[in-house]
Design a protein around this motif. Structure first.
Motif, mmCIF file in Angstrom:
data_model
loop_
_atom_site.group_PDB
_atom_site.id
_atom_site.type_symbol
_atom_site.label_atom_id
_atom_site.label_comp_id
_atom_site.label_asym_id
_atom_site.label_seq_id
_atom_site.Cartn_x
_atom_site.Cartn_y
_atom_site.Cartn_z
ATOM 1 N N THR A 43 0.827 -1.128 -0.067
ATOM 2 C CA THR A 43 0.032 0.007 -0.001
ATOM 3 C C THR A 43 0.850 1.183 -0.149
ATOM 4 O O THR A 43 0.800 2.201 -0.604
ATOM 5 C CB THR A 43 -0.803 0.078 1.125
ATOM 6 O OG1 THR A 43 -1.731 -1.351 1.394
ATOM 7 C CG2 THR A 43 -1.935 1.160 1.081
ATOM 8 N N THR A 44 1.912 1.310 0.760
ATOM 9 C CA THR A 44 2.771 2.500 0.941
ATOM 10 C C THR A 44 3.640 2.554 -0.409
ATOM 11 O O THR A 44 3.526 3.992 -0.869
ATOM 12 C CB THR A 44 3.855 2.267 2.252
ATOM 13 O OG1 THR A 44 3.188 2.219 3.186
ATOM 14 C CG2 THR A 44 4.731 3.342 2.112
ATOM 15 N N ASN A 78 1.151 3.996 -3.235
ATOM 16 C CA ASN A 78 0.610 5.510 -3.117
ATOM 17 C C ASN A 78 1.606 6.330 -3.331
ATOM 18 O O ASN A 78 1.454 7.538 -3.474
ATOM 19 C CB ASN A 78 0.205 5.774 -1.312
ATOM 20 C CG ASN A 78 -1.025 4.852 -1.155
ATOM 21 O OD1 ASN A 78 -1.963 4.755 -1.957
ATOM 22 N ND2 ASN A 78 -1.446 4.519 0.031
ATOM 23 N N SER A 86 -4.690 8.723 -2.289
ATOM 24 C CA SER A 86 -4.265 7.361 -1.885
ATOM 25 C C SER A 86 -4.948 6.182 -1.428
ATOM 26 O O SER A 86 -6.309 6.583 -1.511
ATOM 27 C CB SER A 86 -3.287 7.632 -0.319
ATOM 28 O OG SER A 86 -4.147 8.091 0.354
#
Length: 346
Positions: free
Chosen positions: A89-90, A93, A99
């Protein structure tokens, strides 16, 4: 019920199983919580096409991750097969104005064909255990659903307060099952959980027993004496029942073997193949309970609340749900035969 994404194959199977069991559209809708239109559509599709899976596209609000985003996520997965959902996810984004959350990442991975399973389902099968699984399937390939109705399925599991206390859930595509070189790990921290033991058959749900102490042979002996024995006597009074347990060390202890031998005139103990959770339908009941916990409006915040929620959900499991799972046994056996004893999709 408002619009939502299309039903999973499991949910569609429950609907078909309920209708085939003689329930009306209204009765099925009331029991499973879907609209009558949905019940009618799913059963009609099954009757006409003899298929459970759906070709319908998802409806509802626009997906946050489009086709281009899925390609981006796929590259991130391929670049690091052991990345956590948090890490994916990081990385996803980075450089984006809008995000996404970890929940969206998990949902997108599922849509892309990655499925999350408990880590014990993904352990690598040895050649010896594949042979034992194949032999079990060969021995039971001619069993009908009526035969499987005589089996009592049991197992223990742990439900976690915060989804996970460090154990790994494996997220892989179908053809990558038990391939240790391509893991996407979902690892979260938590604050403990509740361990329970349960038993059920096609005829009825049995007791769900919280395990408060160390789970060893002595504790398990209390379970089989206090719960297995009365359950088998009640459900199979003609002594034609089969008791299933897996190969956990405490299940194979001498005091357990001696107790089972003393009662071998009352029921038969299955000779269960090792590393075979995919053959045990109770594993899917655990998944149903866990899913129900995670969609509760008020999430449990301590172990007592979690224990109460588990016990309450267990007692409300529909007969159609667990009967459908038992009726899936011929398909599970065929899948093991097709895989030559290897892993299956169940």
């Amino acid at each position: 019920m408002g619009k939502k994404g299309d039903l999973s194959d499991f949910e569609r199977g429950l609907i078909v199983g309920a209708r085939r069991g003689g329930l009306s559209i209204s009765e099925t809708a009331a029991k499973l919580g879907f609209s009558r239109t949905t019940i009618s559509r799913v059963y009609r599709e099954w009757s006409e096409k003899e298929k459970i899976s759906s070709d319908r596209k998802l409806c509802g609000r626009k997906c946050l991750v489009d086709v281009r985003g899925q390609r981006r996520m796929a590259r991130l997965v391929q670049a690091d097969r052991k990345a956590t959902v948090t890490q994916i996810t990081t990385r996803y984004n980075r450089g984006l104005q809008k995000s996404i959350s970890e929940r969206t990442t998990r949902r997108t991975l599922r849509q892309m064909g990655y499925s999350s399973r408990r880590s014990n389902r993904a352990s690598l099968l040895s050649a010896k255990n594949k042979k034992l699984r194949l032999q079990f399937a060969l021995d039971h390939q001619n069993w009908t659903i009526e035969d499987w109705k005589n089996v009592a399925w049991s197992n223990e599991t742990q439900f976690l307060l915060q989804h996970s206390d460090g154990r790994v859930k494996i997220c892989r595509q179908q053809h990558e099952i038990r391939d240790s070189s391509c893991l996407v790990s979902i690892v979260q921290t938590g604050s403990g959980g509740v361990m329970v033991w349960g038993i059920f058959s096609w005829h009825t749900l049995g007791p769900l027993v919280p395990i408060e102490q160390c789970y060893d042979a002595t504790a398990y002996l209390s379970i089989v004496a206090d719960h297995v024995h009365p359950f088998m006597s009640s459900v199979f009074p003609s002594s034609d029942g089969y008791f299933q347990q897996d190969n956990t060390p405490c299940h194979k202890a001498d005091i357990i073997s001696d107790w089972l031998l003393e009662h071998d005139n009352e029921f038969t103990v299955f000779k269960w193949p090792p590393q075979s959770p995919d053959l045990n339908p109770i594993e899917h009941l655990w998944d149903v309970v866990e899913q129900e916990i995670r969609i509760m409006d008020v999430q449990p915040t301590n172990l007592q609340q979690l224990r109460d929620a588990i016990m309450s959900i267990w007692t409300k499991l529909s007969k159609e749900c667990f009967q459908y799972l038992v009726e899936s046994m011929p398909g599970r056996i065929k899948a093991v035969l097709k895989a030559k004893g290897g892993p299956t999709r169940y």
